[in-house]
Design an enzyme around this catalytic site. Structure first.
Site, PDB file in Angstrom:
ATOM      1  N   GLU A  73      -5.231  17.246  -8.462  1.00 14.88           N
ATOM      2  CA  GLU A  73      -4.365  17.682  -7.253  1.00 14.88           C
ATOM      3  C   GLU A  73      -3.250  16.780  -6.879  1.00 14.88           C
ATOM      4  O   GLU A  73      -3.457  15.598  -7.123  1.00 14.88           O
ATOM      5  CB  GLU A  73      -5.203  17.580  -5.718  1.00 14.88           C
TER       6      GLU A  73
ATOM      7  N   LYS B 289      -1.358  14.012  -4.793  1.00 18.44           N
ATOM      8  CA  LYS B 289      -1.896  13.070  -3.675  1.00 18.44           C
ATOM      9  C   LYS B 289      -0.785  13.270  -2.628  1.00 18.44           C
ATOM     10  O   LYS B 289       0.386  12.801  -2.920  1.00 18.44           O
ATOM     11  CB  LYS B 289      -1.880  11.789  -4.512  1.00 18.44           C
TER      12      LYS B 289
ATOM     13  N   ASP C  62       1.125  12.736   0.539  1.00 17.10           N
ATOM     14  CA  ASP C  62       1.537  11.545   1.433  1.00 17.10           C
ATOM     15  C   ASP C  62       1.553  11.735   3.013  1.00 17.10           C
ATOM     16  O   ASP C  62       2.677  11.936   3.693  1.00 17.10           O
ATOM     17  CB  ASP C  62       3.067  10.866   0.903  1.00 17.10           C
TER      18      ASP C  62
ATOM     19  N   TYR D 221      -9.085  19.135   1.388  1.00 19.39           N
ATOM     20  CA  TYR D 221      -9.372  18.975  -0.007  1.00 19.39           C
ATOM     21  C   TYR D 221     -10.705  18.414  -0.364  1.00 19.39           C
ATOM     22  O   TYR D 221     -11.318  18.200  -1.375  1.00 19.39           O
ATOM     23  CB  TYR D 221      -8.587  17.852  -0.670  1.00 19.39           C
TER      24      TYR D 221
ATOM     25  N   LYS E 248      -0.900   7.102  -9.562  1.00 22.97           N
ATOM     26  CA  LYS E 248       0.149   6.913  -8.634  1.00 22.97           C
ATOM     27  C   LYS E 248       1.513   6.953  -9.599  1.00 22.97           C
ATOM     28  O   LYS E 248       1.269   6.220 -10.519  1.00 22.97           O
ATOM     29  CB  LYS E 248       0.195   5.417  -8.064  1.00 22.97           C
TER      30      LYS E 248
ATOM     31  N   CYS F 267       5.052 -28.783   9.315  1.00 22.17           N
ATOM     32  CA  CYS F 267       4.821 -27.330   9.992  1.00 22.17           C
ATOM     33  C   CYS F 267       6.174 -26.780  10.986  1.00 22.17           C
ATOM     34  O   CYS F 267       6.408 -27.717  11.643  1.00 22.17           O
ATOM     35  CB  CYS F 267       3.427 -27.265  10.664  1.00 22.17           C
TER      36      CYS F 267
ATOM     37  N   CYS G 210       4.707 -26.456  14.846  1.00 23.12           N
ATOM     38  CA  CYS G 210       4.002 -27.703  15.408  1.00 23.12           C
ATOM     39  C   CYS G 210       4.447 -28.930  14.820  1.00 23.12           C
ATOM     40  O   CYS G 210       4.178 -30.091  15.436  1.00 23.12           O
ATOM     41  CB  CYS G 210       2.658 -27.606  15.725  1.00 23.12           C
TER      42      CYS G 210
ATOM     43  N   CYS H 226      -0.751 -25.918   7.470  1.00 19.61           N
ATOM     44  CA  CYS H 226      -0.336 -26.762   8.617  1.00 19.61           C
ATOM     45  C   CYS H 226      -1.795 -27.450   8.868  1.00 19.61           C
ATOM     46  O   CYS H 226      -2.908 -26.744   8.958  1.00 19.61           O
ATOM     47  CB  CYS H 226       0.172 -25.864   9.637  1.00 19.61           C
TER      48      CYS H 226
ATOM     49  N   CYS I  32      -1.823 -26.389  16.691  1.00 18.41           N
ATOM     50  CA  CYS I  32      -0.682 -25.864  16.375  1.00 18.41           C
ATOM     51  C   CYS I  32      -0.666 -24.312  17.187  1.00 18.41           C
ATOM     52  O   CYS I  32      -1.630 -23.383  17.130  1.00 18.41           O
ATOM     53  CB  CYS I  32      -0.639 -25.392  15.052  1.00 18.41           C
TER      54      CYS I  32
END
Ligand code: IVH
Length: 674
Positions: free
Chosen positions: A114, A116, A118, A225, A314, A408, A411, A426, A432
């Site tokens: 079948e 597929k 979307d 389906y 796919k 970071c 922070c 971090c 933070c």
């Protein structure tokens, strides 16, 4: 009311249903649209004159009811699974080989192939032939009630025809055909409104409209389906016969499916559909192969959340070229410092892409991405876009290599990346702001301190208002402070304070898990608690005797190192002190040395598991030394709650017994090599 009106209404509905069926299911209309409209108009007039003749399944009643404030939740009695993906011919051949082996068959297997579609998966229940409820897939176990919106899909029947089963749950894909999508966007643009980026988003956005009158204006379709629950009907032998039956009952099915033989037949179908793809009236992102014989489907069953008897193949991803404008670093809720490439916006795979994650520093180095580079970006279907490669030839001279930031960006705490680990983190922890909210959410979560009513939004508000900086601050909240928050009534404030009060009486495994120590999940927390019996003994060992910590089943040097780092930080010891001061209490557990990792632990199973049967789960647990009991008591170590759990779960909550869901069970088993 005249008998004549009643009869005429009945005759008109039957006539309209027959034309709907010919038009939408058979794709073979008998009368021109104008004639159909006349029938509809006559029915509307008659119903207006005789409102008592109106029924919910009348074709005039597709838009029924006013906009709702929110979607209700629907539990799927049969979980809605997803599909395994294949991208290459070899993967398809391997899928076919596995099926042959498992079935012990030699000859080519028949498949039903079948497109597929979307769109988004929807499940609809018909009782006595009348559409009762429709729900989105959600997480596969629970979805949203979209009955009012599905009713507005003209091609989807409100009532079944022929000899249908008394209970039929049918599954399929709701999508927006391309012509409708283009028309919709043209009109939206002309009105100066937002357009949808692709048909899939358009379908999802339209179905999730709180006002069914809006959904009704969207050109949605649904192709069925598969099945969920049914009763009073015996299944046919084949997938194709099942679809024929659905069609006979008036349900629309995709007309471009076909029966094929063996992997070769599958691949041929795949290539044919690939060629036809651009001319199909709807968007597809691949094809799906399903074993044609339902008895075979039954025999192969499921693994995790996908059937072994079906495969999504796919189409290759779509690629495009663009330029990297900048590379920025984001701090995730768990402290991970992630590089993100900001791109010149580029249209690929149906959407405009302007950012892609580079995942981690190693990846940046491996791909050698630099600011100003020309790169290839890929996006397949609904997959997150990725940066495939750098076109080295186009690099500007002297473009410097990217460096990992030392501090970071949120922070300014130190960023560290351990030897052998891909992720940089971090070290700010609770201090933070990027991590605070997540740390508190985790602390409050069901398997941790289980603070009822303390949801994500509320936590965000508390953090934002700086009322809560660490979990211990939760226990200092006052009714007045809560009152000051937006959307917080007196009652809900009082409820939250009561829930906080209740959560103070907890167990050591819960507390340990709640602290959010890296690598310490529910199962490890349980092992640690069982082994040490009390928190101070664990802290002492973690700080001074890592070898003792490594004695604990399921704990190795990595966990021991995390525990050491956590308890070495003064801020964390202070947090525990403050929790104790606030009145958080846990019972001491009897420490025990155990031969088998789960020895001395008692589990109780409730609800349905999807990847394992209950006897399988029981066997796996007993093999690790655990006892599996039939009822919950204070002695129960942990309750495993599957789908639709029973009163055992309530009891577990009442007694404060930790609860694991199926994923938790899988992690627990995996941690012990099962
Ligand atoms: S069968 C157990 N058939 O793909 C079987 N799914 O990746 C599950 N989808 O959630 C689904 N077209 O939304 C099936 N012909 C088709 C499909 C299809 C599209 C979607 C569906 C599902 C997802 C799984």
């Amino acid at each position: 009311m005249s008998q004549g009106a009643r009869e005429r209404v009945g005759a008109l509905r039957a006539e309209i249903a027959r034309h709907d069926y010919r038009y939408y299911v058979l794709d073979d209309p008998e009368i021109p649209d104008a004639e159909y409209d006349k029938l509809m108009l006559e029915l509307q007039r008659l119903e207006a004159a005789h409102p008592d003749l109106i029924t919910a399944d009348s074709p005039t009643q597709r838009v029924a009811g006013a906009p709702s404030g929110a979607f209700g939740e629907v539990v799927h009695q049969v979980p809605m699974l997803s599909l395994d993906n294949a991208f290459t011919d070899e993967e398809v051949a391997a899928f076919d080989r596995r099926a042959l082996e498992r079935l012990g068959e030699a000859g080519p297997l028949e498949y039903w192939a079948e497109p597929k579609l979307d769109g988004l998966a929807v499940s609809a229940i018909f009782r006595e032939g009348v559409l009762e409820r429709a729900a989105t897939r959600g997480d596969g176990f629970k979805g949203e009630d979209v009955t009012a919106n599905v009713r507005t899909i003209r091609s989807f029947p409100l009532r079944l025809r022929g000899k249908f089963p008394p209970l039929l749950e049918v599954r399929g894909e709701v999508f927006m055909p391309l012509a409708g999508f283009e028309r919709f966007n043209r009109e939206a643009e002309a009105r100066g409104e937002k357009v949808f980026v692709n048909p899939r988003n358009a379908a999802a956005g339209s179905l999730r409209q709180l006002d069914p009158r809006i959904s009704a204006t969207r050109p949605l379709k649904m192709y069925c389906y598969g099945l969920g629950r049914t009763s009073g009907w015996s299944l046919p032998e084949r997938q194709s016969e099942l679809l024929e039956a659905l069609k006979d009952w008036g349900l629309p099915v995709c007309p471009h499916s076909a029966r094929v033989r063996g992997a070769e037949g599958c691949l041929q179908y795949f290539h044919e559909m690939g060629e036809r793809r651009a001319r199909l009236p709807y968007q597809i992102d691949g094809v799906v192969y399903k074993l044609e014989r339902l008895a075979y489907q039954e025999r192969l069953g499921f693994v995790a959340r996908a059937p072994r008897w079906a495969l999504a193949h796919k189409f290759p991803a779509e690629e495009a070229m663009t330029r990297v404008r900048a590379i920025e670093w984001q701090v995730g809720r768990t402290g991970a410092v992630t590089p993100v490439a900001r791109l010149e916006p580029v249209f690929v795979g149906g959407v405009t892409v302007s950012n892609v994650t580079l995942h981690n520093f190693d990846e940046v180095r491996r791909k050698d991405v630099r600011v100003g580079d020309t790169v290839v970006v890929r996006r397949a279907g609904d997959v997150i876009p990725e940066l495939v490669r750098v076109i080295q030839e186009r690099r500007e001279a002297h473009a410097p290599a990217v460096q990992l930031p030392k501090r970071c960006p949120v922070c300014h705490s130190e960023v560290i990346k351990r030897e052998g680990e891909a992720v940089a983190r971090c070290t700010g922890g609770f201090s933070c702001p990027a991590q605070r909210q997540e740390a508190i959410r985790h602390f409050a979560s069901r398997l941790a301190m289980d603070i009822e009513g303390l949801g994500e939004k509320l936590i965000a508000q508390l953090v934002e208002a700086e009322l809560v900086r660490s979990p211990a601050d939760l226990y200092r909240l006052t009714a007045e402070q809560l009152q000051g928050l937006e959307r917080m009534g007196e009652k809900s404030g009082a409820n939250l304070l009561a829930a906080l009060e209740r959560s103070k009486h907890t167990t050591l495994p819960r507390l340990l898990y709640a602290l959010g120590i890296r690598e310490v999940g529910e199962a490890t927390a349980l092992s640690l608690a069982r082994h040490f019996g009390e928190l101070d003994a664990l802290i002492e060992a973690a700080r001074a005797h890592p070898e003792q910590v490594e004695q604990v089943p399921d704990v190795g040097p990595v966990v021991a190192a995390e525990l050491h780092a956590f308890f070495a930080a003064p801020a964390h010891r202070e947090l525990i002190e403050r929790l104790r001061e606030a009145g958080v209490r846990w019972e001491r557990l009897e420490p025990r040395a155990s031969a088998l990792p789960l020895a001395g632990q008692t589990f109780v199973l409730t609800g349905t598991l999807s990847a394992l049967t209950r006897p399988e789960a029981q066997a796996a647990l007993t093999a690790l030394g655990a006892k599996v009991a039939g009822s919950v008591s204070k002695k129960t170590t942990c309750v495993i709650a599957g789908d639709a759990p029973g009163s055992k779960l309530d009891k577990a909550h009442a007694l404060g017994v930790p609860v694991l869901d199926e994923a938790g069970l899988r992690r627990l088993l995996a941690a012990h090599g099962r």
